[in-house]
Design a protein around this motif. Structure first.
Motif, PDB file in Angstrom:
ATOM      1  N   ASN A  24      -4.860  -3.504 -48.155  1.00  0.00           N
ATOM      2  CA  ASN A  24      -4.153  -4.648 -48.729  1.00  0.00           C
ATOM      3  C   ASN A  24      -2.707  -4.322 -49.080  1.00  0.00           C
ATOM      4  O   ASN A  24      -1.825  -5.175 -48.952  1.00  0.00           O
ATOM      5  CB  ASN A  24      -4.899  -5.148 -49.979  1.00  0.00           C
ATOM      6  CG  ASN A  24      -6.253  -5.736 -49.627  1.00  0.00           C
ATOM      7  OD1 ASN A  24      -6.414  -6.346 -48.570  1.00  0.00           O
ATOM      8  ND2 ASN A  24      -7.239  -5.543 -50.498  1.00  0.00           N
ATOM      9  N   ALA A  25      -2.462  -3.085 -49.553  1.00  0.00           N
ATOM     10  CA  ALA A  25      -1.096  -2.711 -49.928  1.00  0.00           C
ATOM     11  C   ALA A  25      -0.169  -2.737 -48.718  1.00  0.00           C
ATOM     12  O   ALA A  25       0.970  -3.219 -48.792  1.00  0.00           O
ATOM     13  CB  ALA A  25      -1.091  -1.315 -50.560  1.00  0.00           C
TER      14      ALA A  25
ATOM     15  N   MET B  12       3.882  -5.566 -45.256  1.00  0.00           N
ATOM     16  CA  MET B  12       4.228  -6.251 -44.019  1.00  0.00           C
ATOM     17  C   MET B  12       4.816  -7.637 -44.309  1.00  0.00           C
ATOM     18  O   MET B  12       5.815  -8.041 -43.695  1.00  0.00           O
ATOM     19  CB  MET B  12       2.961  -6.375 -43.158  1.00  0.00           C
ATOM     20  CG  MET B  12       3.137  -7.078 -41.830  1.00  0.00           C
ATOM     21  SD  MET B  12       1.620  -6.970 -40.840  1.00  0.00           S
ATOM     22  CE  MET B  12       0.478  -7.920 -41.837  1.00  0.00           C
ATOM     23  N   VAL B  13       4.212  -8.325 -45.263  1.00  0.00           N
ATOM     24  CA  VAL B  13       4.704  -9.657 -45.632  1.00  0.00           C
ATOM     25  C   VAL B  13       6.090  -9.559 -46.253  1.00  0.00           C
ATOM     26  O   VAL B  13       6.973 -10.398 -45.993  1.00  0.00           O
ATOM     27  CB  VAL B  13       3.719 -10.340 -46.607  1.00  0.00           C
ATOM     28  CG1 VAL B  13       4.295 -11.657 -47.126  1.00  0.00           C
ATOM     29  CG2 VAL B  13       2.383 -10.589 -45.924  1.00  0.00           C
ATOM     30  N   GLU B  14       6.313  -8.526 -47.075  1.00  0.00           N
ATOM     31  CA  GLU B  14       7.621  -8.337 -47.706  1.00  0.00           C
ATOM     32  C   GLU B  14       8.706  -8.070 -46.668  1.00  0.00           C
ATOM     33  O   GLU B  14       9.822  -8.602 -46.761  1.00  0.00           O
ATOM     34  CB  GLU B  14       7.558  -7.165 -48.699  1.00  0.00           C
ATOM     35  CG  GLU B  14       6.788  -7.469 -49.977  1.00  0.00           C
ATOM     36  CD  GLU B  14       6.781  -6.269 -50.905  1.00  0.00           C
ATOM     37  OE1 GLU B  14       7.844  -5.633 -51.066  1.00  0.00           O
ATOM     38  OE2 GLU B  14       5.713  -5.946 -51.453  1.00  0.00           O
TER      39      GLU B  14
ATOM     40  N   ALA C 166     -13.861  -5.382 -32.043  1.00  0.00           N
ATOM     41  CA  ALA C 166     -13.142  -5.513 -33.315  1.00  0.00           C
ATOM     42  C   ALA C 166     -11.843  -6.288 -33.160  1.00  0.00           C
ATOM     43  O   ALA C 166     -11.229  -6.690 -34.154  1.00  0.00           O
ATOM     44  CB  ALA C 166     -12.853  -4.134 -33.898  1.00  0.00           C
ATOM     45  N   ALA C 167     -11.412  -6.502 -31.930  1.00  0.00           N
ATOM     46  CA  ALA C 167     -10.120  -7.149 -31.679  1.00  0.00           C
ATOM     47  C   ALA C 167     -10.021  -8.514 -32.336  1.00  0.00           C
ATOM     48  O   ALA C 167      -8.999  -8.864 -32.925  1.00  0.00           O
ATOM     49  CB  ALA C 167      -9.878  -7.272 -30.169  1.00  0.00           C
ATOM     50  N   GLU C 168     -11.070  -9.294 -32.247  1.00  0.00           N
ATOM     51  CA  GLU C 168     -11.011 -10.656 -32.781  1.00  0.00           C
ATOM     52  C   GLU C 168     -10.816 -10.660 -34.287  1.00  0.00           C
ATOM     53  O   GLU C 168      -9.947 -11.355 -34.818  1.00  0.00           O
ATOM     54  CB  GLU C 168     -12.279 -11.431 -32.415  1.00  0.00           C
ATOM     55  CG  GLU C 168     -12.229 -12.873 -32.898  1.00  0.00           C
ATOM     56  CD  GLU C 168     -13.416 -13.705 -32.417  1.00  0.00           C
ATOM     57  OE1 GLU C 168     -13.585 -14.818 -32.939  1.00  0.00           O
ATOM     58  OE2 GLU C 168     -14.152 -13.251 -31.534  1.00  0.00           O
ATOM     59  N   ALA C 169     -11.628  -9.853 -35.007  1.00  0.00           N
ATOM     60  CA  ALA C 169     -11.522  -9.820 -36.467  1.00  0.00           C
ATOM     61  C   ALA C 169     -10.164  -9.298 -36.916  1.00  0.00           C
ATOM     62  O   ALA C 169      -9.538  -9.851 -37.835  1.00  0.00           O
ATOM     63  CB  ALA C 169     -12.639  -8.948 -37.042  1.00  0.00           C
ATOM     64  N   GLN C 170      -9.691  -8.230 -36.259  1.00  0.00           N
ATOM     65  CA  GLN C 170      -8.410  -7.652 -36.650  1.00  0.00           C
ATOM     66  C   GLN C 170      -7.257  -8.611 -36.370  1.00  0.00           C
ATOM     67  O   GLN C 170      -6.349  -8.763 -37.179  1.00  0.00           O
ATOM     68  CB  GLN C 170      -8.185  -6.327 -35.906  1.00  0.00           C
ATOM     69  CG  GLN C 170      -9.176  -5.233 -36.259  1.00  0.00           C
ATOM     70  CD  GLN C 170      -8.935  -4.649 -37.646  1.00  0.00           C
ATOM     71  OE1 GLN C 170      -8.165  -5.196 -38.423  1.00  0.00           O
ATOM     72  NE2 GLN C 170      -9.605  -3.562 -37.971  1.00  0.00           N
ATOM     73  N   SER C 171      -7.291  -9.245 -35.207  1.00  0.00           N
ATOM     74  CA  SER C 171      -6.202 -10.160 -34.859  1.00  0.00           C
ATOM     75  C   SER C 171      -6.187 -11.374 -35.783  1.00  0.00           C
ATOM     76  O   SER C 171      -5.115 -11.864 -36.150  1.00  0.00           O
ATOM     77  CB  SER C 171      -6.311 -10.602 -33.401  1.00  0.00           C
ATOM     78  OG  SER C 171      -7.544 -11.232 -33.144  1.00  0.00           O
TER      79      SER C 171
ATOM     80  N   THR D 204      -2.151 -13.247 -42.101  1.00  0.00           N
ATOM     81  CA  THR D 204      -1.176 -12.609 -42.991  1.00  0.00           C
ATOM     82  C   THR D 204       0.254 -12.741 -42.470  1.00  0.00           C
ATOM     83  O   THR D 204       1.155 -13.162 -43.190  1.00  0.00           O
ATOM     84  CB  THR D 204      -1.511 -11.109 -43.162  1.00  0.00           C
ATOM     85  OG1 THR D 204      -2.862 -10.985 -43.584  1.00  0.00           O
ATOM     86  CG2 THR D 204      -0.600 -10.462 -44.184  1.00  0.00           C
ATOM     87  N   ALA D 205       0.468 -12.368 -41.216  1.00  0.00           N
ATOM     88  CA  ALA D 205       1.832 -12.322 -40.671  1.00  0.00           C
ATOM     89  C   ALA D 205       2.138 -13.448 -39.699  1.00  0.00           C
ATOM     90  O   ALA D 205       3.287 -13.629 -39.310  1.00  0.00           O
ATOM     91  CB  ALA D 205       2.056 -10.985 -39.971  1.00  0.00           C
ATOM     92  N   ASP D 206       1.115 -14.193 -39.284  1.00  0.00           N
ATOM     93  CA  ASP D 206       1.284 -15.306 -38.345  1.00  0.00           C
ATOM     94  C   ASP D 206       2.130 -14.893 -37.142  1.00  0.00           C
ATOM     95  O   ASP D 206       3.172 -15.476 -36.850  1.00  0.00           O
ATOM     96  CB  ASP D 206       1.920 -16.514 -39.040  1.00  0.00           C
ATOM     97  CG  ASP D 206       1.850 -17.768 -38.161  1.00  0.00           C
ATOM     98  OD1 ASP D 206       0.956 -17.816 -37.287  1.00  0.00           O
ATOM     99  OD2 ASP D 206       2.685 -18.661 -38.347  1.00  0.00           O
ATOM    100  N   PHE D 207       1.669 -13.850 -36.442  1.00  0.00           N
ATOM    101  CA  PHE D 207       2.412 -13.367 -35.278  1.00  0.00           C
ATOM    102  C   PHE D 207       2.407 -14.415 -34.168  1.00  0.00           C
ATOM    103  O   PHE D 207       1.490 -15.226 -34.061  1.00  0.00           O
ATOM    104  CB  PHE D 207       1.842 -12.032 -34.771  1.00  0.00           C
ATOM    105  CG  PHE D 207       0.386 -12.062 -34.434  1.00  0.00           C
ATOM    106  CD1 PHE D 207      -0.064 -12.491 -33.206  1.00  0.00           C
ATOM    107  CD2 PHE D 207      -0.554 -11.635 -35.367  1.00  0.00           C
ATOM    108  CE1 PHE D 207      -1.408 -12.511 -32.897  1.00  0.00           C
ATOM    109  CE2 PHE D 207      -1.906 -11.645 -35.075  1.00  0.00           C
ATOM    110  CZ  PHE D 207      -2.340 -12.094 -33.837  1.00  0.00           C
ATOM    111  N   GLY D 208       3.462 -14.374 -33.335  1.00  0.00           N
ATOM    112  CA  GLY D 208       3.600 -15.387 -32.291  1.00  0.00           C
ATOM    113  C   GLY D 208       3.377 -14.881 -30.892  1.00  0.00           C
ATOM    114  O   GLY D 208       3.468 -15.628 -29.923  1.00  0.00           O
ATOM    115  N   ALA D 209       3.083 -13.568 -30.752  1.00  0.00           N
ATOM    116  CA  ALA D 209       2.875 -12.995 -29.420  1.00  0.00           C
ATOM    117  C   ALA D 209       2.051 -11.717 -29.531  1.00  0.00           C
ATOM    118  O   ALA D 209       1.998 -11.084 -30.593  1.00  0.00           O
ATOM    119  CB  ALA D 209       4.210 -12.706 -28.752  1.00  0.00           C
TER     120      ALA D 209
END
Length: 520
Positions: free
Chosen positions: A199-200, A205-207, A228-233, A239-244
């Motif tokens: 979590n830290a 990453m958000v900061e 595990a790819a699905e859960a991790q992604s 959290t970060a709402d990645f776009g790619a």
């Protein structure tokens, strides 16, 4: 290689059905079952496999097909479209804008290859005329900054980082501010690898994201991550709402389907795949092209892009060819360009049908060594010899003996290289003045390496795509190419440089075709 076995199994299932004397619905169901089993064994999510099964069956209603319908083509097209749908998020990928600062932030798990991938992406954009730089905001992993520094230095890309500042948000913010002030167009920010439960690190990453305000956030996924790819992604997306997504290590032996499942889970486009450790082992991802290669249909657009990226400065050679000349130095330049394209087995997947099959059995190490020995021969020549038409060696045979000794090769190898060079010089003489045919002002455009050359490359790609992998006049002579690299029992001989030149120029066999195309 990741997904290679999957592609073979799917292709075999489709081929077995379509080549059968008669096609029954029971055999069709068997084909679908085999494809689904192959996908699940490759770690593709079971829900996606179920969706694919339904898609194929809905497109091919076997009992409703007309007696005269081309069942083979219908089935092949249905499988192709269903597979494309799996890797297609139906979301358009973000594109950077010229003359503006575009910040790209990388996130991902530890060990996924983020730092290496950051450099590969920087090189990709640098080759396309962007002013590119790198920022190392990974203060968690020991040696992260040193790794990025070494990669960036090797690639000639400016970088920023700190060995004393431990706050990654400060490093990222300062680095981005510095490069924005210096008007860099692509600013790539590398961050610490993290895990779903840390979590830290997620908060960090958000900061960083809030501090640098990236136009694009990219998640890097290891192809071997599995189910595990699905859960991790999903965790990263929330959290970060990645776009790619960029998938790395596709040259490994793992199943690889899990990383592809992440596309469907997050509706995010895959934009690149890493195909090896070298900086050039990086390809843009297109769903249709990817599936074509998976099914052994070839991907000519990817091959032409690779050729274009590795062609280097062709202006001197083009100028000589326009004048009907082809020197020993031109020969060396072409050998060097081909060697940059990587192992021939990697090009195999881009070749359609049988040609790719021919190349996949090649010994990359042997082929690479032959290319290197040719470079050694040329590097043992004087400037006068390199810039000559090669006849100086036949007039003074002692020169061949000297070059062989200096390069650690044999006189026979020197003779064979010069023989190939002479053949290419003869072709160049016949091609003299043909580059302008059908395109007014082509020589000037080619010499300038400007829009004329880009237009020709685009036209060449369009022509190859229209051929549908049918191996016509725009394709290299792969039989000769295989033989030249030692895969066809060629013995210790030198490569067939006429085939290599055709490949580099996109022209057909026999020089004149290339001349008419205006490429050379």
């Amino acid at each position: 290689m990741v997904l290679q076995d999957l592609g073979k199994r799917i292709n075999a299932a489709v081929t077995d059905l379509t080549r059968a004397p008669t096609m029954s619905e029971k055999a069709f169901d068997g084909m679908i079952k085999e494809i689904c089993n192959a996908l699940m064994e490759a770690d593709v999510n079971i829900r996606l496999v179920g969706t694919l099964r339904k898609a194929i069956k809905s497109k091919v209603k076997f009992g409703e097909l007309a007696p005269h319908a081309n069942k083979r083509r219908i089935i092949q097209q249905a499988v192709f479209e269903a597979l494309v749908d799996i890797v297609n998020p139906h979301e358009k990928a973000w594109q950077p804008k010229k003359a503006k600062s575009n910040v790209i932030m990388f996130v991902g798990l530890q060990g996924a290859g983020k730092t290496t991938t950051c450099t590969k992406l920087a090189i990709y954009y640098k080759a396309r005329g962007f002013k590119v730089c790198l920022v190392c905001a990974d203060t968690f992993r020991a040696g992260a900054f040193d790794q990025l520094k070494q990669n960036a230095t090797k690639a000639g890309i400016p970088y920023y980082g700190s060995l004393t500042q431990t706050n990654p948000v400060t490093v990222a913010s300062d680095g981005v501010a510095k490069f924005k002030k210096e008007r860099f167009e692509i600013i790539i920010v590398d961050t610490s690898g993290r895990h779903q439960q840390e979590n830290a690190l997620f908060a960090e990453m958000v900061e960083i994201q809030a501090a640098v305000q990236p136009q694009q956030t990219v998640m890097v996924l290891d192809a071997s991550i599995g189910q595990a790819a699905e859960a991790q992604s999903r965790a990263f997306k929330e959290t970060a709402d990645f776009g790619a997504i960029i998938i790395t290590k596709t040259d490994g032996a793992a199943a690889g389907g899990g990383a592809i499942s992440a596309v469907a889970a997050t509706h995010t486009p895959i934009i690149f795949i890493g195909t090896g450790e070298h900086q050039s082992d990086f390809e843009s991802f297109k769903p249709e092209s990817f599936v074509k290669r998976l099914l052994g249909m070839g991907d000519m657009s990817a091959l032409m892009e690779k050729i274009q990226m590795n062609n280097g400065d062709q202006k001197p050679t083009m100028k000589n060819l326009a004048e009907g000349k082809f020197s020993v130095r031109d020969m060396r330049d072409q050998i060097a360009n081909v060697s940059k394209m990587g192992p021939l087995s990697k090009l195999a997947g881009m070749m359609p049908g049988g040609m790719g099959g021919l190349m996949q059995g090649m010994d990359d190490e042997e082929g690479s060594m032959k290319m290197k020995r040719m470079i050694y021969i040329c590097d043992s020549m004087t400037e006068k010899e390199l810039d000559s038409d090669g006849k100086i060696f036949t007039e003074q045979p002692a020169r061949m003996t000297r070059v062989a000794r200096g390069s650690g090769t044999s006189v026979r190898e020197v003779e064979e290289l010069l023989s190939q060079q002479q053949m290419m010089a003869g072709m160049a003489k016949k091609m003299k003045g043909m580059g302008a045919a059908g395109q007014k002002g082509a020589p000037g455009a080619l010499g300038a390496g400007g829009r004329g050359q880009q237009a020709q490359m685009a036209a060449m790609q369009k022509k190859l795509a229209s051929m549908g992998g049918a191996g016509g006049g725009g394709m290299p002579d792969m039989g000769s190419l295989m033989k030249m690299m030692g895969g066809g029992g060629g013995g210790g001989g030198m490569p067939d440089m006429s085939s290599l030149m055709n490949m580099m120029g996109g022209g057909g066999a026999g020089g004149a075709g290339a001349g008419r195309g205006g490429r050379r």
